[in-house]
Write an enzyme that holds these catalytic residues in place. Structure first.
Site, PDB file in Angstrom:
ATOM      1  N   ARG A   8     -19.521  -3.045   0.884  1.00  0.00           N
ATOM      2  CA  ARG A   8     -18.058  -2.960   0.934  1.00  0.00           C
ATOM      3  C   ARG A   8     -17.454  -4.249   1.491  1.00  0.00           C
ATOM      4  O   ARG A   8     -16.451  -4.750   1.002  1.00  0.00           O
ATOM      5  CB  ARG A   8     -17.664  -1.770   1.820  1.00  0.00           C
ATOM      6  CG  ARG A   8     -16.183  -1.458   1.819  1.00  0.00           C
ATOM      7  CD  ARG A   8     -15.844  -0.346   2.803  1.00  0.00           C
ATOM      8  NE  ARG A   8     -16.618   0.857   2.616  1.00  0.00           N
ATOM      9  CZ  ARG A   8     -16.431   1.731   1.623  1.00  0.00           C
ATOM     10  NH1 ARG A   8     -15.487   1.532   0.739  1.00  0.00           N
ATOM     11  NH2 ARG A   8     -17.175   2.804   1.522  1.00  0.00           N
ATOM     12  N   ASN A  66       2.005   3.659 -10.680  1.00  0.00           N
ATOM     13  CA  ASN A  66       2.736   3.165  -9.503  1.00  0.00           C
ATOM     14  C   ASN A  66       2.847   1.644  -9.519  1.00  0.00           C
ATOM     15  O   ASN A  66       3.866   1.085  -9.110  1.00  0.00           O
ATOM     16  CB  ASN A  66       2.072   3.649  -8.214  1.00  0.00           C
ATOM     17  CG  ASN A  66       2.513   5.061  -7.844  1.00  0.00           C
ATOM     18  OD1 ASN A  66       3.662   5.277  -7.472  1.00  0.00           O
ATOM     19  ND2 ASN A  66       1.608   6.015  -7.995  1.00  0.00           N
ATOM     20  N   ASN A  76       0.260   2.001   1.266  1.00  0.00           N
ATOM     21  CA  ASN A  76      -0.409   2.911   0.327  1.00  0.00           C
ATOM     22  C   ASN A  76       0.556   4.027  -0.053  1.00  0.00           C
ATOM     23  O   ASN A  76       1.426   4.390   0.730  1.00  0.00           O
ATOM     24  CB  ASN A  76      -1.651   3.514   0.998  1.00  0.00           C
ATOM     25  CG  ASN A  76      -2.413   4.457   0.085  1.00  0.00           C
ATOM     26  OD1 ASN A  76      -2.610   4.172  -1.102  1.00  0.00           O
ATOM     27  ND2 ASN A  76      -2.844   5.593   0.619  1.00  0.00           N
ATOM     28  N   MET A  97      -8.853   3.595  -5.382  1.00  0.00           N
ATOM     29  CA  MET A  97      -9.650   4.727  -4.921  1.00  0.00           C
ATOM     30  C   MET A  97     -10.880   4.323  -4.109  1.00  0.00           C
ATOM     31  O   MET A  97     -11.925   4.967  -4.197  1.00  0.00           O
ATOM     32  CB  MET A  97     -10.048   5.591  -6.119  1.00  0.00           C
ATOM     33  CG  MET A  97      -8.854   6.272  -6.754  1.00  0.00           C
ATOM     34  SD  MET A  97      -7.816   7.098  -5.506  1.00  0.00           S
ATOM     35  CE  MET A  97      -6.962   8.293  -6.491  1.00  0.00           C
ATOM     36  N   ARG A  98     -10.761   3.240  -3.342  1.00  0.00           N
ATOM     37  CA  ARG A  98     -11.881   2.809  -2.518  1.00  0.00           C
ATOM     38  C   ARG A  98     -11.403   2.602  -1.090  1.00  0.00           C
ATOM     39  O   ARG A  98     -10.275   2.127  -0.899  1.00  0.00           O
ATOM     40  CB  ARG A  98     -12.369   1.463  -3.038  1.00  0.00           C
ATOM     41  CG  ARG A  98     -13.809   1.454  -3.357  1.00  0.00           C
ATOM     42  CD  ARG A  98     -14.163   0.129  -3.957  1.00  0.00           C
ATOM     43  NE  ARG A  98     -14.821   0.300  -5.230  1.00  0.00           N
ATOM     44  CZ  ARG A  98     -15.988   0.888  -5.397  1.00  0.00           C
ATOM     45  NH1 ARG A  98     -16.647   1.367  -4.366  1.00  0.00           N
ATOM     46  NH2 ARG A  98     -16.511   0.999  -6.592  1.00  0.00           N
ATOM     47  N   ASP A 141      -8.035   4.415   9.660  1.00  0.00           N
ATOM     48  CA  ASP A 141      -8.303   5.830   9.368  1.00  0.00           C
ATOM     49  C   ASP A 141      -7.735   6.215   8.009  1.00  0.00           C
ATOM     50  O   ASP A 141      -6.676   5.722   7.607  1.00  0.00           O
ATOM     51  CB  ASP A 141      -7.712   6.703  10.479  1.00  0.00           C
ATOM     52  CG  ASP A 141      -8.374   6.408  11.811  1.00  0.00           C
ATOM     53  OD1 ASP A 141      -9.611   6.238  11.835  1.00  0.00           O
ATOM     54  OD2 ASP A 141      -7.651   6.293  12.819  1.00  0.00           O
ATOM     55  N   HIS A 179       0.497   8.053  -1.225  1.00  0.00           N
ATOM     56  CA  HIS A 179      -0.415   9.205  -1.240  1.00  0.00           C
ATOM     57  C   HIS A 179       0.350  10.446  -1.708  1.00  0.00           C
ATOM     58  O   HIS A 179       1.477  10.678  -1.259  1.00  0.00           O
ATOM     59  CB  HIS A 179      -0.996   9.435   0.156  1.00  0.00           C
ATOM     60  CG  HIS A 179      -1.968  10.569   0.195  1.00  0.00           C
ATOM     61  ND1 HIS A 179      -3.256  10.453  -0.260  1.00  0.00           N
ATOM     62  CD2 HIS A 179      -1.813  11.855   0.585  1.00  0.00           C
ATOM     63  CE1 HIS A 179      -3.866  11.620  -0.151  1.00  0.00           C
ATOM     64  NE2 HIS A 179      -3.013  12.487   0.362  1.00  0.00           N
ATOM     65  N   ASP A 194      -5.757   7.578   5.140  1.00  0.00           N
ATOM     66  CA  ASP A 194      -4.426   8.168   4.897  1.00  0.00           C
ATOM     67  C   ASP A 194      -3.709   8.520   6.205  1.00  0.00           C
ATOM     68  O   ASP A 194      -3.045   9.567   6.293  1.00  0.00           O
ATOM     69  CB  ASP A 194      -4.546   9.418   4.003  1.00  0.00           C
ATOM     70  CG  ASP A 194      -5.087   9.078   2.618  1.00  0.00           C
ATOM     71  OD1 ASP A 194      -4.835   7.959   2.142  1.00  0.00           O
ATOM     72  OD2 ASP A 194      -5.767   9.930   2.024  1.00  0.00           O
TER      73      ASP A 194
END
Ligand code: GAR
Length: 205
Positions: A65, A14, A107, A90-91, A143, A109, A145
């Site tokens: 984090r 991507n 993002n 992926m975090r 939140d 998905h 996705d």
């Protein structure tokens, strides 16, 4: 120039699709400012460097984090990034990071959200037995996705699909809608009203 900061963790297809879209004028007035990976071994890093893109590795290395995200934040500021594009990153991002870039993180998905959020969305779609799944580009909020949806593309699920064949069919569409969605954001054509992302009315219409 409107500068993209692309965050990856792996293959980076991507990321490459966004870079191609910038090169081909699909995202007018934009450039890739930096590609950041949280994994030194991400295959996408080499492919980005081959294209002459600036790459940076920022690994977690046992830090919290928040500390990890602060370093990513600093790199994005250093490279004067206007929009953060998560491309197989992926975090989870910390609340502070999301607040700092509110409305400026997108993002991709591999499902029609809100169906199948989280990991392995293609396998979840096959298991559930849906006839259609697809991909979604959305703004990122706290939140998982769940932020306001910019574009979606449905993709059929075939009876003989494996996770690999379905993922490949979805991925082709991901590359297309991600570039389209980033072009809309970069062109300042969108406004967010609650959960909805609307096209701004053009002057004179
Ligand atoms: C893509 O299918 C993307 O939608 C997915 O990871 C893959 C990354 O591929 N992202 C997620 O599942 C996020 N929850 P890429 O590295 O070749 O772009």
């Amino acid at each position: 120039m409107f500068r993209l900061g692309i965050l990856i963790s792996g293959r980076g297809s991507n990321m490459l699709a966004l870079s191609d879209a910038v090169r081909d004028g699909v995202i007018p007035g934009a450039e890739v400012g930096v590609v950041i990976s949280d994994k030194a071994c991400a295959a996408g890093l080499e492919r980005a460097a081959e294209r002459g893109l600036k790459t940076v590795v920022i690994e977690r290395r046992g830090r919290s984090r928040v500390e990890h995200d602060q370093e990513i934040h600093a790199a994005l500021v250093e490279h004067r990034v206007d929009l953060v594009c998560l491309a197989g990153y992926m975090r989870l991002l910390s609340a502070d990071f999301i607040e700092a870039f509110r409305g400026r993180i997108v993002n991709i998905h591999p499902s029609l959200l809100p169906a199948f959020p989280g990991l392995d969305a293609q396998a979840a779609a096959i298991r559930y037995g849906v006839r259609w799944t697809g991909c979604t580009v959305h703004f990122v909020d706290e939140d998982l996705d769940a932020g306001p949806i910019i574009l979606q593309q449905p993709v059929p699920v075939q009876e003989d699909d494996t996770v690999e064949t379905l993922s490949a069919r979805i991925l082709k569409e991901e590359h297309h809608i991600y570039a389209q969605a980033v072009a809309l954001v970069a062109g300042g054509e969108l406004k967010i009203e609650g959960r909805r992302v609307l096209l701004k009315k053009k002057e004179g219409n």
